[in-house]
Design an enzyme around this catalytic site. Sequence first.
Site, short mmCIF file in Angstrom:
data_model
loop_
_atom_site.label_atom_id
_atom_site.label_comp_id
_atom_site.label_asym_id
_atom_site.label_seq_id
_atom_site.Cartn_x
_atom_site.Cartn_y
_atom_site.Cartn_z
N TYR A 1 77.94 94.55 163.02
CA TYR A 1 78.54 95.34 164.11
C TYR A 1 79.77 96.12 163.67
O TYR A 1 80.45 96.70 164.51
CB TYR A 1 79.02 94.42 165.25
CG TYR A 1 78.00 93.47 165.81
CD1 TYR A 1 76.78 93.92 166.33
CD2 TYR A 1 78.28 92.10 165.88
CE1 TYR A 1 75.89 93.03 166.88
CE2 TYR A 1 77.38 91.21 166.44
CZ TYR A 1 76.18 91.68 166.93
OH TYR A 1 75.30 90.79 167.48
N ARG B 1 79.00 89.23 161.56
CA ARG B 1 79.48 90.23 162.52
C ARG B 1 80.09 91.48 161.88
O ARG B 1 79.80 92.59 162.33
CB ARG B 1 80.45 89.60 163.52
CG ARG B 1 79.80 88.51 164.38
CD ARG B 1 80.70 88.02 165.50
NE ARG B 1 80.88 89.04 166.49
CZ ARG B 1 81.92 89.85 166.58
NH1 ARG B 1 82.94 89.72 165.77
NH2 ARG B 1 81.97 90.77 167.50
N GLY C 1 79.16 83.53 177.15
CA GLY C 1 78.98 82.94 175.83
C GLY C 1 80.27 83.10 175.03
O GLY C 1 81.10 82.19 174.92
N ARG C 2 80.46 84.31 174.53
CA ARG C 2 81.60 84.61 173.66
C ARG C 2 82.94 84.15 174.23
O ARG C 2 83.77 83.56 173.53
CB ARG C 2 81.66 86.13 173.43
CG ARG C 2 82.67 86.59 172.41
CD ARG C 2 82.81 88.12 172.44
NE ARG C 2 81.54 88.79 172.46
CZ ARG C 2 80.86 89.17 171.38
NH1 ARG C 2 81.37 88.98 170.19
NH2 ARG C 2 79.67 89.76 171.49
N TYR D 1 78.96 83.75 167.89
CA TYR D 1 78.06 84.58 167.09
C TYR D 1 78.48 84.54 165.63
O TYR D 1 78.49 85.56 164.94
CB TYR D 1 78.01 86.02 167.63
CG TYR D 1 77.63 86.04 169.10
CD1 TYR D 1 76.33 85.71 169.47
CD2 TYR D 1 78.57 86.31 170.10
CE1 TYR D 1 75.97 85.67 170.81
CE2 TYR D 1 78.21 86.27 171.44
CZ TYR D 1 76.91 85.95 171.78
OH TYR D 1 76.55 85.91 173.10
N CYS E 1 75.19 89.80 146.80
CA CYS E 1 74.83 91.04 146.11
C CYS E 1 74.39 92.11 147.10
O CYS E 1 73.22 92.50 147.15
CB CYS E 1 73.73 90.75 145.10
SG CYS E 1 74.25 89.46 143.97
C1 LIG Z 1 73.86 86.71 174.96
C2 LIG Z 1 73.66 86.49 176.41
C3 LIG Z 1 74.68 85.95 177.19
C4 LIG Z 1 76.06 85.67 176.66
O1 LIG Z 1 76.74 86.86 176.45
P1 LIG Z 1 78.30 86.90 176.04
O2 LIG Z 1 78.57 88.34 175.83
O3 LIG Z 1 78.44 86.11 174.80
O4 LIG Z 1 79.08 86.34 177.17
C5 LIG Z 1 74.41 85.72 178.53
N1 LIG Z 1 73.19 86.00 179.06
C6 LIG Z 1 72.19 86.54 178.33
C7 LIG Z 1 70.89 86.82 178.98
C8 LIG Z 1 72.39 86.80 176.99
O5 LIG Z 1 71.40 87.35 176.28
#
Ligand SMILES: *Cc1c(COP(=O)(O)O)cnc(C)c1O
Length: 432
Positions: A322, A318, A281-282, A378, A350
Amino acid sequence: MTVAPRFTFKNGTLHAEDVSLATLAKEYGTPLYVYSRAALQDAWESYARALEGRKALVCFGMKANSNLAVLNEFARLGSGFDIVSGGELARVLAAGGDPGKVVFSGVGKQVWEMQAALEAGVKCFNVESEAELERLSRVAASSGRVAPISLRVNPDVDARTHPYISTGLKENKFGIAIERAPEVYRRAKSLPGLNIVGVDCHIGSQITEASPYLDALEKLIALILGLREDGIELSHLDLGGGIGIRYTDETVLQPVELFSQVFDRLDKAGLGHLELVLEPGRSLVGNAGVLLTEVQYLKHSEAKNFAIVDAAMNDLLRPTLYDAWHDVEAVNPRLVTDSTPVYDIVGPICESGDWLARERRMELHQGDLLAIMSAGAYAFTMSSQYNTRPRPAEIMVDGTRSYVVRERESIESLFQGENLLPQEQAIRTKES
Ligand SMILES: *Cc1c(COP(=O)(O)O)cnc(C)c1O
């Protein structure tokens, strides 16, 4: 120098590819999310190169950035999608994604979500518990369909990342403990409406070392070989996502290096025929976006200096959630001198937790534009309308052009669907 190579300075102004961020701010207003199409393609390429010549499928972990234009771009590059809800499935379909390349993760799949995914014909359900397995079997069998399944196993490895984004430890809510997996596979084999196709894990996010992956892989290989003795043959292995990006000066994992080690180990174990599924994802989107914001006020006090900007924790959660670090670049940087103050960059919400960056030495004036870097993952997807703040527009830059890929929300739209009570009160009983 910069964390995001598609965002560079030209004639003293920060650009996304060939478009000035100052021009975009003028045209579309702030706060504004700006993405680079070339950066998406670069990130995709880094995976494509790593997987070349192997049986593999990248399923973009779309909760990182689920804008339809982003999904459509990845779909056209050949990507599948890792979804975690029925809503995300609907987005994949709306963006022209191939449901046959969708894996469905998540610990809380509801009946309607299972039905929708069966109907769409997803590649695989990544099952996270025995109760889910039983439900999926019932839902599939009652609709006369067969659900392709993988068990998400929890390999109990420490991804050594932020506790909120560590998912592969025994105490996390995700997956099935790896020791119990053989028994659950046998149970799956006995249930109607299920077809066992794979195994998956996802050990965390923003991982910067190879060892947690390789430790998890070793455990999965042992599991796969054990299942084979039980007469259960898998066709794919899904190693999840989790590769970290550079937010400031981190050394990050290169897919080519990581996955060549993964393929080596699979080949050595005689499992080179397995399809490798990944769910990044990221790392596909994080450095393809920035959040553009304008300084509204500077506030100097004895204890602290604040730059109050028009973006806030509702736009980018974020830092609040985090304690995340995002680099901040002035779109037109001024000279830093010995008397340049150190600012906390905060939003108008606020809450004391409403901050975007802390202790940055920058020469700032009211009206200056700032780019919060590495805001492609994210970021928008975690945004809210807290304080009745419309969410920002999203812009995609492609070379010299820019496209609105999501309109800025109107204020009226934020309370559409809300209703007033009748003026007359209902008759109440004594007890109430
Ligand atoms: C969030 C998620 C991803 C993506 O994770 P990244 O750290 O953004 O690469 C992949 N698989 C599952 C099951 C997730 O929950």
